[in-house]
Write a protein that holds these residues in place. Structure first.
Motif, PDB file in Angstrom:
ATOM      1  N   GLY A   1       0.793  -1.218   0.000  1.00 56.47           N
ATOM      2  CA  GLY A   1       0.000   0.000   0.000  1.00 56.47           C
ATOM      3  C   GLY A   1       0.830   1.275   0.000  1.00 56.47           C
ATOM      4  O   GLY A   1       0.331   2.345  -0.316  1.00 56.47           O
ATOM      5  N   GLN A   2       2.095   1.174   0.369  1.00 58.99           N
ATOM      6  CA  GLN A   2       2.976   2.341   0.411  1.00 58.99           C
ATOM      7  C   GLN A   2       3.787   2.511  -0.868  1.00 58.99           C
ATOM      8  O   GLN A   2       4.574   3.437  -0.981  1.00 58.99           O
ATOM      9  CB  GLN A   2       3.941   2.237   1.594  1.00 58.99           C
ATOM     10  CG  GLN A   2       3.266   2.268   2.937  1.00 58.99           C
ATOM     11  CD  GLN A   2       4.256   2.105   4.077  1.00 58.99           C
ATOM     12  OE1 GLN A   2       5.464   2.084   3.875  1.00 58.99           O
ATOM     13  NE2 GLN A   2       3.733   1.964   5.286  1.00 58.99           N
ATOM     14  N   LEU A   3       3.609   1.602  -1.816  1.00 57.18           N
ATOM     15  CA  LEU A   3       4.410   1.622  -3.041  1.00 57.18           C
ATOM     16  C   LEU A   3       3.633   2.183  -4.221  1.00 57.18           C
ATOM     17  O   LEU A   3       2.441   1.925  -4.377  1.00 57.18           O
ATOM     18  CB  LEU A   3       4.878   0.208  -3.385  1.00 57.18           C
ATOM     19  CG  LEU A   3       5.816  -0.435  -2.376  1.00 57.18           C
ATOM     20  CD1 LEU A   3       6.028  -1.894  -2.717  1.00 57.18           C
ATOM     21  CD2 LEU A   3       7.140   0.302  -2.329  1.00 57.18           C
ATOM     22  N   GLU A   4       4.326   2.928  -5.052  1.00 59.92           N
ATOM     23  CA  GLU A   4       3.762   3.430  -6.305  1.00 59.92           C
ATOM     24  C   GLU A   4       3.885   2.301  -7.337  1.00 59.92           C
ATOM     25  O   GLU A   4       4.963   1.746  -7.523  1.00 59.92           O
ATOM     26  CB  GLU A   4       4.567   4.647  -6.761  1.00 59.92           C
ATOM     27  CG  GLU A   4       3.942   5.427  -7.863  1.00 59.92           C
ATOM     28  CD  GLU A   4       2.728   6.204  -7.403  1.00 59.92           C
ATOM     29  OE1 GLU A   4       1.824   6.382  -8.238  1.00 59.92           O
ATOM     30  OE2 GLU A   4       2.667   6.605  -6.230  1.00 59.92           O
ATOM     31  N   PRO A   5       2.801   1.922  -8.012  1.00 59.70           N
ATOM     32  CA  PRO A   5       2.903   0.848  -9.004  1.00 59.70           C
ATOM     33  C   PRO A   5       3.481   1.341 -10.335  1.00 59.70           C
ATOM     34  O   PRO A   5       3.204   2.450 -10.769  1.00 59.70           O
ATOM     35  CB  PRO A   5       1.461   0.383  -9.185  1.00 59.70           C
ATOM     36  CG  PRO A   5       0.641   1.575  -8.830  1.00 59.70           C
ATOM     37  CD  PRO A   5       1.415   2.351  -7.808  1.00 59.70           C
ATOM     38  N   VAL A   6       4.300   0.496 -10.952  1.00 59.87           N
ATOM     39  CA  VAL A   6       4.813   0.725 -12.304  1.00 59.87           C
ATOM     40  C   VAL A   6       4.287  -0.425 -13.153  1.00 59.87           C
ATOM     41  O   VAL A   6       4.540  -1.592 -12.846  1.00 59.87           O
ATOM     42  CB  VAL A   6       6.359   0.748 -12.337  1.00 59.87           C
ATOM     43  CG1 VAL A   6       6.864   0.854 -13.753  1.00 59.87           C
ATOM     44  CG2 VAL A   6       6.891   1.883 -11.483  1.00 59.87           C
ATOM     45  N   GLN A   7       3.542  -0.114 -14.203  1.00 54.17           N
ATOM     46  CA  GLN A   7       2.912  -1.133 -15.045  1.00 54.17           C
ATOM     47  C   GLN A   7       3.858  -1.591 -16.154  1.00 54.17           C
ATOM     48  O   GLN A   7       4.397  -0.774 -16.892  1.00 54.17           O
ATOM     49  CB  GLN A   7       1.633  -0.575 -15.673  1.00 54.17           C
ATOM     50  CG  GLN A   7       0.870  -1.570 -16.523  1.00 54.17           C
ATOM     51  CD  GLN A   7       0.202  -2.666 -15.704  1.00 54.17           C
ATOM     52  OE1 GLN A   7      -0.309  -2.410 -14.619  1.00 54.17           O
ATOM     53  NE2 GLN A   7       0.208  -3.874 -16.225  1.00 54.17           N
ATOM     54  N   LEU A   8       4.078  -2.904 -16.254  1.00 52.55           N
ATOM     55  CA  LEU A   8       4.822  -3.514 -17.351  1.00 52.55           C
ATOM     56  C   LEU A   8       3.875  -4.473 -18.051  1.00 52.55           C
ATOM     57  O   LEU A   8       3.383  -5.432 -17.445  1.00 52.55           O
ATOM     58  CB  LEU A   8       6.049  -4.272 -16.825  1.00 52.55           C
ATOM     59  CG  LEU A   8       6.870  -5.027 -17.867  1.00 52.55           C
ATOM     60  CD1 LEU A   8       7.528  -4.055 -18.848  1.00 52.55           C
ATOM     61  CD2 LEU A   8       7.921  -5.893 -17.202  1.00 52.55           C
ATOM     62  N   THR A   9       3.572  -4.214 -19.322  1.00 50.05           N
ATOM     63  CA  THR A   9       2.647  -5.076 -20.056  1.00 50.05           C
ATOM     64  C   THR A   9       3.323  -6.390 -20.434  1.00 50.05           C
ATOM     65  O   THR A   9       4.559  -6.505 -20.426  1.00 50.05           O
ATOM     66  CB  THR A   9       2.144  -4.368 -21.324  1.00 50.05           C
ATOM     67  OG1 THR A   9       3.272  -4.015 -22.118  1.00 50.05           O
ATOM     68  CG2 THR A   9       1.330  -3.129 -20.981  1.00 50.05           C
ATOM     69  N   LEU A  10       2.516  -7.382 -20.771  1.00 54.37           N
ATOM     70  CA  LEU A  10       3.067  -8.683 -21.160  1.00 54.37           C
ATOM     71  C   LEU A  10       3.894  -8.595 -22.435  1.00 54.37           C
ATOM     72  O   LEU A  10       4.876  -9.332 -22.583  1.00 54.37           O
ATOM     73  CB  LEU A  10       1.947  -9.714 -21.318  1.00 54.37           C
ATOM     74  CG  LEU A  10       1.310 -10.196 -20.014  1.00 54.37           C
ATOM     75  CD1 LEU A  10       0.117 -11.100 -20.307  1.00 54.37           C
ATOM     76  CD2 LEU A  10       2.325 -10.918 -19.149  1.00 54.37           C
ATOM     77  N   ASP A  11       3.544  -7.691 -23.355  1.00 53.56           N
ATOM     78  CA  ASP A  11       4.376  -7.551 -24.552  1.00 53.56           C
ATOM     79  C   ASP A  11       5.723  -6.929 -24.198  1.00 53.56           C
ATOM     80  O   ASP A  11       6.746  -7.260 -24.797  1.00 53.56           O
ATOM     81  CB  ASP A  11       3.671  -6.800 -25.676  1.00 53.56           C
ATOM     82  CG  ASP A  11       3.168  -5.431 -25.285  1.00 53.56           C
ATOM     83  OD1 ASP A  11       2.900  -5.192 -24.100  1.00 53.56           O
ATOM     84  OD2 ASP A  11       3.012  -4.584 -26.181  1.00 53.56           O
ATOM     85  N   GLY A  12       5.753  -6.077 -23.184  1.00 53.62           N
ATOM     86  CA  GLY A  12       7.026  -5.539 -22.706  1.00 53.62           C
ATOM     87  C   GLY A  12       7.883  -6.621 -22.076  1.00 53.62           C
ATOM     88  O   GLY A  12       9.087  -6.705 -22.304  1.00 53.62           O
ATOM     89  N   LEU A  13       7.247  -7.493 -21.287  1.00 52.85           N
ATOM     90  CA  LEU A  13       7.971  -8.610 -20.676  1.00 52.85           C
ATOM     91  C   LEU A  13       8.502  -9.554 -21.752  1.00 52.85           C
ATOM     92  O   LEU A  13       9.639 -10.032 -21.670  1.00 52.85           O
ATOM     93  CB  LEU A  13       7.054  -9.353 -19.696  1.00 52.85           C
ATOM     94  CG  LEU A  13       7.668 -10.520 -18.948  1.00 52.85           C
ATOM     95  CD1 LEU A  13       8.859 -10.083 -18.098  1.00 52.85           C
ATOM     96  CD2 LEU A  13       6.613 -11.198 -18.083  1.00 52.85           C
TER      97      LEU A  13
END
Length: 104
Positions: A27-39
């Motif tokens: 809850g204290q962390l800012e999320p960074v989104q990595l898409t499956l195509d990026g992975l």
């Protein structure tokens, strides 16, 4: 109106998930989104050591699109690691197929 993105081929076994720094509540962390195509781009370029042209062919995109996906994915992973943020993996315009190649 922008055209819809083409589906990108990703390895059938790639999974989404969340990676976060140890000892910090989510809850204290800012999320960074990595898409499956990026992975998938990271997997093909950095684990399989494919040239961008070969990797792009496997994903069913142009070399320039592959380069853009890879650059963005590397930046997102770096941001999550350096800034101690949660890396959330999932989503994106993808089509699952075996071996990361064109769908049968």
């Amino acid at each position: 109106m922008a055209r819809p993105p083409r589906l990108r081929n990703v390895h059938e076994k790639l999974q989404g998930g969340v990676f976060k720094p140890q000892g910090v509540p989510a809850g204290q962390l800012e999320p960074v989104q990595l898409t499956l195509d990026g992975l998938e781009a990271l997997r093909l370029a950095d684990l399989e050591n494919l040239y961008q042209e070969q990797a792009a062919e496997r994903m069913g995109v142009s070399r320039a699109t592959f380069a853009r996906i890879l650059t963005e994915a590397r930046a997102r992973v770096a941001r999550a690691l350096v800034e101690r943020q949660a890396l959330v993996i999932g989503g994106g315009p993808v089509r699952r197929c075996c071996r990361g190649g064109p769908a049968s």
